[in-house]
Design an enzyme around this catalytic site. Structure first.
Site, PDB file in Angstrom:
ATOM      1  N   TYR A 159       0.830  -1.218   0.000  1.00 25.34           N
ATOM      2  CA  TYR A 159       0.000   0.000   0.000  1.00 25.34           C
ATOM      3  C   TYR A 159       0.864   1.266   0.000  1.00 25.34           C
ATOM      4  O   TYR A 159       0.748   2.082  -0.918  1.00 25.34           O
ATOM      5  CB  TYR A 159      -0.999  -0.022   1.166  1.00 25.34           C
ATOM      6  CG  TYR A 159      -1.772   1.274   1.266  1.00 25.34           C
ATOM      7  CD1 TYR A 159      -2.779   1.577   0.356  1.00 25.34           C
ATOM      8  CD2 TYR A 159      -1.461   2.219   2.243  1.00 25.34           C
ATOM      9  CE1 TYR A 159      -3.467   2.793   0.425  1.00 25.34           C
ATOM     10  CE2 TYR A 159      -2.148   3.421   2.327  1.00 25.34           C
ATOM     11  CZ  TYR A 159      -3.146   3.699   1.416  1.00 25.34           C
ATOM     12  OH  TYR A 159      -3.815   4.901   1.471  1.00 25.34           O
ATOM     13  N   LYS A 206       1.295   3.973  -3.128  1.00 27.05           N
ATOM     14  CA  LYS A 206       0.924   5.389  -2.986  1.00 27.05           C
ATOM     15  C   LYS A 206       2.130   6.276  -3.307  1.00 27.05           C
ATOM     16  O   LYS A 206       1.993   7.326  -3.926  1.00 27.05           O
ATOM     17  CB  LYS A 206       0.403   5.692  -1.573  1.00 27.05           C
ATOM     18  CG  LYS A 206      -0.906   5.048  -1.213  1.00 27.05           C
ATOM     19  CD  LYS A 206      -2.070   5.465  -2.093  1.00 27.05           C
ATOM     20  CE  LYS A 206      -2.629   6.827  -1.809  1.00 27.05           C
ATOM     21  NZ  LYS A 206      -3.853   7.103  -2.629  1.00 27.05           N
TER      22      LYS A 206
END
Ligand SMILES: NC(=O)C1=CN([C@@H]2O[C@H](COP(=O)(O)OP(=O)(O)OC[C@H]3O[C@@H](n4cnc5c(N)ncnc54)[C@H](O)[C@@H]3O)[C@@H](O)[C@H]2O)C=CC1
Ligand SMILES: CC(C)CCC[C@@H](C)[C@H]1CC[C@H]2[C@@H]3[C@H](O)CC4=CC(=O)CC[C@]4(C)[C@H]3CC[C@]12C
Length: 361
Positions: A159, A163
């Protein structure tokens, strides 16, 4: 005057517009952008609440689509003045595979950028995350840091990695020529942990507390502080950036901004108790802390079980080595960059934010 047809000229697209943050951005745009003519809400799953918005003066267009599909994104972007790209796969629990996380967060963002370039959309606001910075895998504290604070931003989890890659793509795209010859202006907003109406994890903690007879057990020392930010203020920051990007392109283009407000610095659990306390839960005797070694053991066991059970079922509890590391590392932001660059002031005070969240929980 502000409501007359002549002043309503702008077309906005919000990707992920039916998510927790996206819904607040959509509602905030309708309330606070008087120049809005059409609002396109693009999401994999459309919410029924969109219907009630269709009766107002702004044309609200619901688009069921997938950011990983370049042609769907291009069709939605065509003719939009501003894109607010909040769609993303928020998964730190191992629900989705790393490949899917990259596909949505990185490839999806590439598709949005290319769609802007191809169709001539000039303004792109990206919802990044504090996770792009940290906490890092070494567990270094980030204490009252700002956008320029040096910090070793090293990650392994899909994650934050996704990002960070997506944010880099957005910032690098600033200044690219779009169809028609003008330049793309981009910037990225980095919320810390968002809370407020629609915050699912808060509800999960509430229900867990009810199952435990109204009690929650402290797992993280109260001295570990986190910055949190109210969803309404995060939405307001997105709207303000979108409004100011044209006039202040030279200053704001290619910049990152942490999302902040007046919410107090507290440990993850103490902060949640600000809302869960008034809803009848209590944090059991604050001197009794679940020992860290036990949490680490449970987190590792959860990760192992997740891996073993994967062929049979999805086991994705809140506690895993990554969430434990995040929850157990101080990460606090202290900055006024958004105020200096585009005049941001939180729209909701801490008291308002707290009251609204309690009402929702
Ligand atoms: N919740 C938080 O505390 C934080 C969230 N963020 C970022 O804010 C953004 C929004 O997050 P939340 O609202 O919390 O998550 P959310 O899961 O509630 O909303 C994300 C939305 O994106 C949509 N979406 C997912 N995959 C899609 C796809 N392939 N195509 C089109 N739409 C898709 C989902 O259907 C959902 O409506 C994300 O980019 C996230 O990384 C950043 C910092 C903190
Ligand atoms: C019981 C455990 C000891 C506590 C588990 C708490 C975790 C579920 C949450 C602690 C910190 C949260 C993350 C943080 O707020 C920053 C985030 C930013 C994002 O971009 C997405 C969400 C999140 C990763 C958020 C997720 C839940 C926590 C890990």
């Amino acid at each position: 005057m502000a409501d007359s047809a002549e002043t309503r000229k702008l077309v906005y697209l919000v990707t992920g517009g039916c998510g927790f943050l996206g819904e607040h951005v959509v509602r905030m745009l309708l309330q606070r952008e008087p120049r809005l003519y059409e609002l396109r809400v693009f999401d994999l799953h459309l919410g029924p609440w969109l219907e009630e918005l269709k009766t107002g003066p702004v044309q609200v267009t619901a688009i069921q689509g997938d950011v990983t599909q370049a042609h769907e994104v291009a069709a939605a972007v065509a003719g939009a003045h501003v894109v607010i790209h909040t769609a993303g796969l928020v998964d730190v629990f191992g629900r989705a595979s790393p490949e899917t996380i990259y596909e949505v967060n990185v490839q999806g963002t590439k598709n949005v950028i290319e769609a802007c370039v191809q169709t001539g959309t000039r303004f792109l606001v990206y919802t990044s995350s504090m996770e792009v910075v940290g906490p890092n895998i070494k567990g270094h504290p980030f204490y009252r840091g700002n956008e320029d604070t040096p910090y070793e931003a090293i990650h392994r989890h899909p994650y934050p990695c996704s990002k960070a890659q997506a944010e880099r793509l957005v910032l690098e795209a600033n200044g690219r020529k779009v169809h028609g010859g003008l330049s793309l202006v981009t910037c990225a907003l980095r919320p810390t942990g968002i809370y407020g109406e629609g915050h699912q994890i808060m509800r999960d903690f509430y229900h867990q507390g009810l199952r435990l007879g109204g009690r929650l057990f402290r797992a993280i020392p109260a001295s570990v502080e986190h910055s949190r930010v109210y969803v309404g203020n995060v939405a307001w920051m997105h709207v303000l950036v979108a409004q100011e990007l044209e006039q202040r392109a030279a200053l704001m283009g290619g910049q990152v901004y942490f999302c902040y407000d007046e919410s107090p610095y507290k440990s993850y659990e103490d902060f949640n108790m600000e809302f869960l306390g008034p809803c009848g839960l209590r944090l059991v005797d604050t001197r009794l802390l679940v020992p860290y070694w036990l949490l680490m053991l449970l987190a590792t066991l959860n990760a192992l079980l997740q891996w073993l059970l994967r062929p049979l079922l999805l086991y994705a509890p809140l506690l895993n080595p990554y969430t434990l590391a995040v929850a157990n590392t101080t990460f606090t932001v202290s900055t006024n960059k958004a105020q200096r660059h585009f005049g941001y002031k939180p729209l909701f005070s801490w008291e308002d934010s707290r009251t609204r969240t309690i009402r929702w929980v």
